[in-house]
Design a protein around this motif. Structure first.
Motif, PDB file in Angstrom:
ATOM      1  N   VAL A 172      20.359  39.939  33.365  1.00  0.00           N
ATOM      2  CA  VAL A 172      21.234  40.171  32.217  1.00  0.00           C
ATOM      3  C   VAL A 172      22.652  39.699  32.517  1.00  0.00           C
ATOM      4  N   TYR A 173      23.383  39.361  31.476  1.00  0.00           N
ATOM      5  CA  TYR A 173      24.809  39.096  31.606  1.00  0.00           C
ATOM      6  C   TYR A 173      25.497  39.578  30.341  1.00  0.00           C
ATOM      7  N   HIS A 174      26.755  39.969  30.473  1.00  0.00           N
ATOM      8  CA  HIS A 174      27.503  40.452  29.315  1.00  0.00           C
ATOM      9  C   HIS A 174      28.987  40.513  29.670  1.00  0.00           C
ATOM     10  N   THR A 175      29.801  40.759  28.682  1.00  0.00           N
ATOM     11  CA  THR A 175      31.213  41.000  28.954  1.00  0.00           C
ATOM     12  C   THR A 175      31.368  42.442  29.426  1.00  0.00           C
ATOM     13  N   SER A 176      32.348  42.678  30.282  1.00  0.00           N
ATOM     14  CA  SER A 176      32.507  44.011  30.867  1.00  0.00           C
ATOM     15  C   SER A 176      33.904  44.540  30.620  1.00  0.00           C
ATOM     16  N   GLU A 177      33.993  45.852  30.375  1.00  0.00           N
ATOM     17  CA  GLU A 177      35.298  46.481  30.217  1.00  0.00           C
ATOM     18  C   GLU A 177      35.859  46.931  31.563  1.00  0.00           C
ATOM     19  N   PHE A 178      35.046  46.799  32.636  1.00  0.00           N
ATOM     20  CA  PHE A 178      35.460  47.290  33.952  1.00  0.00           C
ATOM     21  C   PHE A 178      35.990  46.155  34.822  1.00  0.00           C
ATOM     22  N   ASP A 179      36.971  46.483  35.678  1.00  0.00           N
ATOM     23  CA  ASP A 179      37.513  45.513  36.624  1.00  0.00           C
ATOM     24  C   ASP A 179      36.538  45.282  37.780  1.00  0.00           C
ATOM     25  N   ILE A 180      36.816  44.219  38.555  1.00  0.00           N
ATOM     26  CA  ILE A 180      36.002  43.883  39.716  1.00  0.00           C
ATOM     27  C   ILE A 180      36.662  44.459  40.966  1.00  0.00           C
ATOM     28  N   LEU A 181      35.845  45.102  41.815  1.00  0.00           N
ATOM     29  CA  LEU A 181      36.314  45.590  43.100  1.00  0.00           C
ATOM     30  C   LEU A 181      35.780  44.702  44.212  1.00  0.00           C
ATOM     31  N   SER A 182      36.653  44.352  45.134  1.00  0.00           N
ATOM     32  CA  SER A 182      36.283  43.529  46.294  1.00  0.00           C
ATOM     33  C   SER A 182      36.164  44.439  47.512  1.00  0.00           C
ATOM     34  N   PHE A 183      35.004  44.348  48.229  1.00  0.00           N
ATOM     35  CA  PHE A 183      34.764  45.170  49.415  1.00  0.00           C
ATOM     36  C   PHE A 183      34.717  44.291  50.658  1.00  0.00           C
ATOM     37  N   LYS A 184      35.533  44.631  51.655  1.00  0.00           N
ATOM     38  CA  LYS A 184      35.424  44.009  52.969  1.00  0.00           C
ATOM     39  C   LYS A 184      34.981  45.090  53.955  1.00  0.00           C
ATOM     40  N   THR A 185      34.101  44.710  54.868  1.00  0.00           N
ATOM     41  CA  THR A 185      33.466  45.702  55.731  1.00  0.00           C
ATOM     42  C   THR A 185      33.563  45.293  57.194  1.00  0.00           C
ATOM     43  N   SER A 186      33.055  46.178  58.047  1.00  0.00           N
ATOM     44  CA  SER A 186      33.014  45.868  59.480  1.00  0.00           C
ATOM     45  C   SER A 186      32.045  44.733  59.775  1.00  0.00           C
ATOM     46  N   LEU A 187      31.131  44.430  58.846  1.00  0.00           N
ATOM     47  CA  LEU A 187      30.211  43.320  59.045  1.00  0.00           C
ATOM     48  C   LEU A 187      30.884  41.989  58.770  1.00  0.00           C
ATOM     49  N   SER A 188      31.709  41.942  57.715  1.00  0.00           N
ATOM     50  CA  SER A 188      32.287  40.657  57.340  1.00  0.00           C
ATOM     51  C   SER A 188      33.603  40.829  56.604  1.00  0.00           C
ATOM     52  N   ALA A 189      34.545  39.957  56.945  1.00  0.00           N
ATOM     53  CA  ALA A 189      35.808  39.911  56.212  1.00  0.00           C
ATOM     54  C   ALA A 189      35.667  39.111  54.921  1.00  0.00           C
ATOM     55  N   LYS A 190      34.492  38.498  54.714  1.00  0.00           N
ATOM     56  CA  LYS A 190      34.203  37.854  53.435  1.00  0.00           C
ATOM     57  C   LYS A 190      33.937  38.957  52.409  1.00  0.00           C
ATOM     58  N   ALA A 191      34.538  38.853  51.267  1.00  0.00           N
ATOM     59  CA  ALA A 191      34.442  39.926  50.280  1.00  0.00           C
ATOM     60  C   ALA A 191      33.110  39.899  49.540  1.00  0.00           C
ATOM     61  N   SER A 192      32.605  41.096  49.211  1.00  0.00           N
ATOM     62  CA  SER A 192      31.493  41.261  48.278  1.00  0.00           C
ATOM     63  C   SER A 192      32.052  41.982  47.064  1.00  0.00           C
ATOM     64  N   CYS A 193      31.702  41.525  45.861  1.00  0.00           N
ATOM     65  CA  CYS A 193      32.404  41.984  44.649  1.00  0.00           C
ATOM     66  C   CYS A 193      31.463  42.592  43.621  1.00  0.00           C
ATOM     67  N   PHE A 194      31.910  43.704  42.999  1.00  0.00           N
ATOM     68  CA  PHE A 194      31.105  44.425  42.012  1.00  0.00           C
ATOM     69  C   PHE A 194      32.041  45.057  40.985  1.00  0.00           C
ATOM     70  N   THR A 195      31.488  45.325  39.787  1.00  0.00           N
ATOM     71  CA  THR A 195      32.289  46.036  38.794  1.00  0.00           C
ATOM     72  C   THR A 195      32.507  47.476  39.243  1.00  0.00           C
ATOM     73  N   GLN A 196      33.542  48.098  38.699  1.00  0.00           N
ATOM     74  CA  GLN A 196      33.899  49.461  39.102  1.00  0.00           C
ATOM     75  C   GLN A 196      32.762  50.453  38.878  1.00  0.00           C
ATOM     76  N   ASN A 197      31.897  50.170  37.921  1.00  0.00           N
ATOM     77  CA  ASN A 197      30.817  51.106  37.607  1.00  0.00           C
ATOM     78  C   ASN A 197      29.479  50.675  38.192  1.00  0.00           C
ATOM     79  N   HIS A 198      29.506  49.720  39.139  1.00  0.00           N
ATOM     80  CA  HIS A 198      28.220  49.310  39.719  1.00  0.00           C
ATOM     81  C   HIS A 198      27.670  50.415  40.618  1.00  0.00           C
ATOM     82  N   ASP A 199      26.360  50.463  40.718  1.00  0.00           N
ATOM     83  CA  ASP A 199      25.651  51.488  41.466  1.00  0.00           C
ATOM     84  C   ASP A 199      25.577  51.075  42.944  1.00  0.00           C
TER      85      ASP A 199
END
Length: 929
Positions: free
Chosen positions: A100-127
């Protein structure tokens, strides 16, 4: 069409807590309500209903560039399709069943972890799947907070193997904190293969006449080491491959020579370059290997990678691959590996985790140093030897994970389009590139919820809600349904009451094996003699004209009569559950055993399926629908647990049924009697479904049995086995065609062959080729004799089942907006002409002219992947974007035209420039101005 004022009035009447609460039990959670998602079989409460906002939502989504891990490598989420295979949280493979794809009212959050400084990105309401830091500290004795000191990791305690009570939590991305842990599964199913098939990697023109192609490569430790070393230090040149290493690495050069000889029987040569004192090259002159290595490992240092499934080979082979990479470009003293390949960096993280190493990736951005030298973006992988508070291995419910600490969370703003997938696996999880997450659910208002839950289109959902909440909808034209009085429901209730008073019909139904709860579920009733029905309608002051229009009563020569006389009745519902007609079975030996309601504005037996409203939830969950010939078959199948069964209404399957069957794209199982009419109906349906690209097959019941008989005699396991292995549609059609001819007669064989080939021509070219051999084997001839010369698709149902032509989702969304929000039509027509649509101008014209029952528009209306624009503001934005591109194209075209005068060209340039300027200001421009 339903008027917009009416829709808004209905929306004002609805409360989302009441609507959703009528389907699932809601639990209060602060200002909101939470419940396990009703669209996925989940135990965790991840579905939120907001009374303040009057919306619901379940999980979130990913920006289009976020990568997902699949057995064939990393894919951007926007490129993941239904049918693709991905990994779930425990490392097992699972199929994507929805994208699925759609427009979202939520912003994107970027996560950097101890595994990688490369960001993984998800909407604020992602599970997100997370171990909260406080839960980890509470459960794991080797994570300790002592007094006011920071959290510490005690490796000696961890060495004591224990089982800990850890549970993976589902949290919205917005609720994840720095210090929490994400999870990466260590193990996946091992791929067992002895050889790598490379026969398809070559271009015939690149070889001389006497060159033997390499067809396959033995996968052993030597090949895996060579693969790793080549990825690190190898490249191709015209006519061969080479390895560029330092002169002191002669032992590696000698190993390459030995391995090349062993694997490919090729001679490798060593060269010390004059222009580079410390350089040593190993070259292999072989066009074969040039093609193979370029295909397997790509070209250019930024693109270097290896087939991702190498990471699923046995541990010994993976160790050899890792050693080859490290020998080539690694630093053993620092336990690091450097690369400028983004893909290779992620592959090495995955490989290291599978080998129980603890990797971490640092990123060096592109830069120019003080000497003016350009440095490309680079990745350094560090391999740690010991667990730490940052990353450590631990088991949860028998699955070993690398715990990855969240180091940094950044809100990077809004993304216009976001994407997600739904997977078949019961955990509803998938592996992104750096950790596992949950998959997408849904969101919307009360109407959207009913559409999703009941599998209805927008008008059907409105009518369902209006009926439930006793609200009268108004329509904008005379062709649209009038406000219904409820006469069908009242007549149905009367029929059901009469059933309880008639011992003869009760006895008949029970003799057929139908239980009390099935009688109630399917609303089985009894229609008395004609006079009794007419008298009842008059006594209740029902409108006789409406009774005639709804098909309860007939009229001829000023005489009225009941349509159903002394028959057991079966109410027939539309997809939204509204009663639109009846079926009746005689118990008095009438010549017509079954009759249905006549065609009415509401009842069209060519579009309806009996019990679809009961079966649709099961159909969407199982991705399978069983189509039978009769009401009793359906009732008995539901009684036996086959709750995805439906039936056609005294007619064969028609093209008009196909839009309904496409909902959810289920596998179709035709369950038909083995008598001559049954086989003929199965043949017709199979031709229609196979030409329409449906997956499924046919189950034929022999010896006079039908599904109801088999349920009655207790053969449920046998039925289940039959439904699991139906004969595929195409095989069934070809076998049936052959059975119609005397194949011992040469002339009959010729006609039979022509008939079979004519059928094959209705299929796609790929299926034609696939089934040529099947037809040849049934005929006992060589496949070369099966000539399908005319490649034009002769399918007569093209308007209903053409799935292969290009579909433009923007144009389809615009059309669906017209279907669902006709009040926007004038605004659209002011600025847009149907001729501007490249792919769907016909459907757009049909929608504008109100041909809503046209099969093309019905197909669009029921296609859940096509999303209507939600409001006037969204429509305006889309129109501006579309028209901007259109007029910019026209401006470029007129600039290069030589067939018009200078004055005309100047006029058009001014005209298009003016329109573009207005559009840039956010103003719509009329099409014919």
């Amino acid at each position: 069409m339903i008027t917009q004022d009416s829709i808004e009035a209905l929306k004002a009447r609805l409360d989302i807590v009441d609507v959703v609460g009528s389907y699932v039990e809601l639990k209060k959670a602060g200002a909101n309500y939470k419940v396990p998602c009703p669209f996925h079989d989940e135990k965790s409460a991840s579905f939120v209903v907001s009374p303040a906002k009057q919306i619901y939502h379940c999980f979130g989504c990913l920006p289009p560039y976020q990568k997902i891990t699949t057995p064939s490598g990393y894919k951007e989420i926007k490129d993941v399709k239904v049918g693709d295979v991905v990994y779930s949280v425990d490392g097992s493979v699972t199929e994507v069943i929805e994208s699925v794809y759609h427009t979202s009212e939520f912003d994107i959050l970027s996560f950097k972890t101890s595994l990688s400084a490369k960001a993984s990105c998800f909407t604020q309401n992602h599970d997100m799947l997370v171990i909260k830091q406080e839960d980890a500290v509470a459960a794991l004795p080797y994570l300790r907070v002592e007094k006011n000191r920071p959290l510490k990791f005690y490796g000696r305690i961890k060495k004591i193997k224990r089982h800990y009570d850890l549970k993976i939590k589902r949290e919205f991305a917005n609720n994840v904190s720095v210090g929490d842990y994400f999870l990466y599964p260590k193990n996946r199913k091992t791929v067992h293969t002895d050889f790598l098939d490379v026969s398809s990697f070559f271009e015939e023109k690149s070889f001389g006449p006497n060159v033997d192609k390499i067809q396959k490569i033995k996968i052993d430790k030597d090949f895996m080491w060579l693969a790793g070393f080549y990825v690190a230090e190898g490249s191709t040149y015209r006519g061969g491959i080479k390895f560029s290493i330092a002169s002191h690495e002669k032992k590696y050069a000698e190993k390459i020579v030995r391995v090349i000889k062993k694997l490919f029987d090729k001679e490798a040569k060593l060269f010390y370059r004059d222009d580079k004192k410390n350089s040593l090259e190993v070259t292999v002159s072989s066009t074969n290997l040039e093609h193979i290595f370029a295909e397997l490992f790509k070209k250019g240092a930024q693109n270097k990678c290896y087939p991702f499934w190498f990471n699923s080979l046995n541990e010994e082979l993976r160790e050899s691959l890792f050693k080859g990479l490290m020998d080539g470009d690694g630093c053993y003293s620092r336990s690091t590996y450097d690369t400028i390949s983004d893909i290779l960096a992620d592959e090495m993280l995955d490989l290291a985790i599978s080998l129980h190493k603890i990797p971490t990736c640092r990123v060096s951005e592109a830069s120019v140093d003080k000497n003016g030298v350009n440095h490309k973006k680079a990745y350094t992988i560090y391999f740690k030897k010991r667990d730490s508070i940052e990353s450590f291995f631990e088991e949860i419910q028998g699955v070993e994970y690398l715990f990855i600490k969240v180091r940094e969370i950044t809100n990077i703003g809004h993304e216009e389009l976001v994407y997600d997938i739904t997977v078949k696996d019961a955990t509803h999880t998938f592996l992104a590139n750096h950790f596992a997450v949950g998959n997408c659910g849904a969101g919307g208002d009360s109407i959207k919820f009913v559409m999703e839950y009941e599998k209805l289109n927008y008008p059907e959902a409105l009518e369902k809600l209006a009926s439930t909440y006793n609200f009268s909808l108004s329509y904008s034209d005379s062709k649209s349904p009038r406000v219904r009085s409820g006469i069908m429901e009242k007549i149905d209730a009367w029929y059901r009451y009469l059933f309880t008073k008639n011992p003869q019909v009760i006895s008949y139904i029970k003799e057929r094996g139908i239980y009390e709860n099935s009688i109630e579920k399917f609303g089985i009733g009894y229609a008395p003699d004609s006079n009794a029905t007419i008298s009842y309608i008059k006594s209740q002051l029902f409108n006789m004209n409406e009774a005639i229009e709804m098909g309860i009563v007939g009229s001829e020569n000023s005489r009225t009569f009941a349509r159903f006389i002394e028959r057991i009745t079966f109410p027939i519902h539309s997809a939204n559950g509204t009663i639109v007609g009846f079926g009746g079975r005689t118990i008095t030996g009438h010549q017509a055993k079954y009759v249905n309601s006549p065609e009415t504005p509401y009842f069209n037996k060519s579009r309806l399926l009996y019990a679809y409203h009961h079966a649709k939830q099961s159909i969407h969950k199982t991705k399978e629908v069983i189509i039978t010939e009769g009401y009793l078959d359906v009732i008995m199948l539901h009684q036996a647990g086959f709750t995805n069964a439906v039936a056609t209404l005294g007619t064969a399957l028609t093209p008009e049924h196909l839009p309904l069957l496409r909902k959810g794209e289920p596998k179709i199982i035709m369950a038909y009697d083995g008598d001559k009419p049954g086989r003929a109906a199965a043949l017709k349906a199979s031709k229609l479904l196979s030409a329409g690209g449906f997956n499924g097959g046919v189950v034929i019941f022999l010896d006079g049995m039908d599904p109801a008989d088999m349920v009655k005699k207790g053969a449920v396991e046998e039925l289940s086995s039959m439904f699991r292995e139906p004969q595929p549609f195409i095989e069934f059609v070809l076998d049936e065609i052959l059975s119609l001819y005397n194949l011992s007669d040469p002339k009959a064989r010729e006609f039979c062959m022509q008939d079979a080939i004519a059928y094959l021509k209705t299929l796609s070219p790929m299926l034609q080729e696939e089934y040529k051999s099947y037809l040849a084997s049934r005929f006992g001839v060589s496949p070369s004799l099966i000539k399908i010369t005319n490649q034009v698709n002769t399918n007569q149902n093209t308007h209903f089942i053409d799935k292969n032509r290009h579909k433009d989702m923007w144009e389809l969304s615009l059309i669906k907006t017209v279907l669902e929000s006709p009040e926007f039509v004038d605004q659209i027509l002011d600025v847009l002409d149907p001729s501007l649509l490249k792919f769907h101008s016909l459907e757009f014209s049909l929608a504008l002219s109100g041909e809503f029952s046209h099969p093309e528009l019905m197909a669009i209306a029921v296609d859940e992947q096509i999303k209507a624009l939600k409001d006037e503001e969204a429509l305006k934005a889309e129109l501006i974007s579309f028209l901007m591109k259109h007029y910019e194209r026209e401006y470029k075209k007129v600039n290069v035209r030589s067939d018009i005068s200078f004055e005309q060209k100047a006029f058009y340039i001014r005209k298009f420039k003016g329109k573009i300027a207005l559009l840039k200001k956010g103003e719509l421009v009329t099409f014919k101005s």
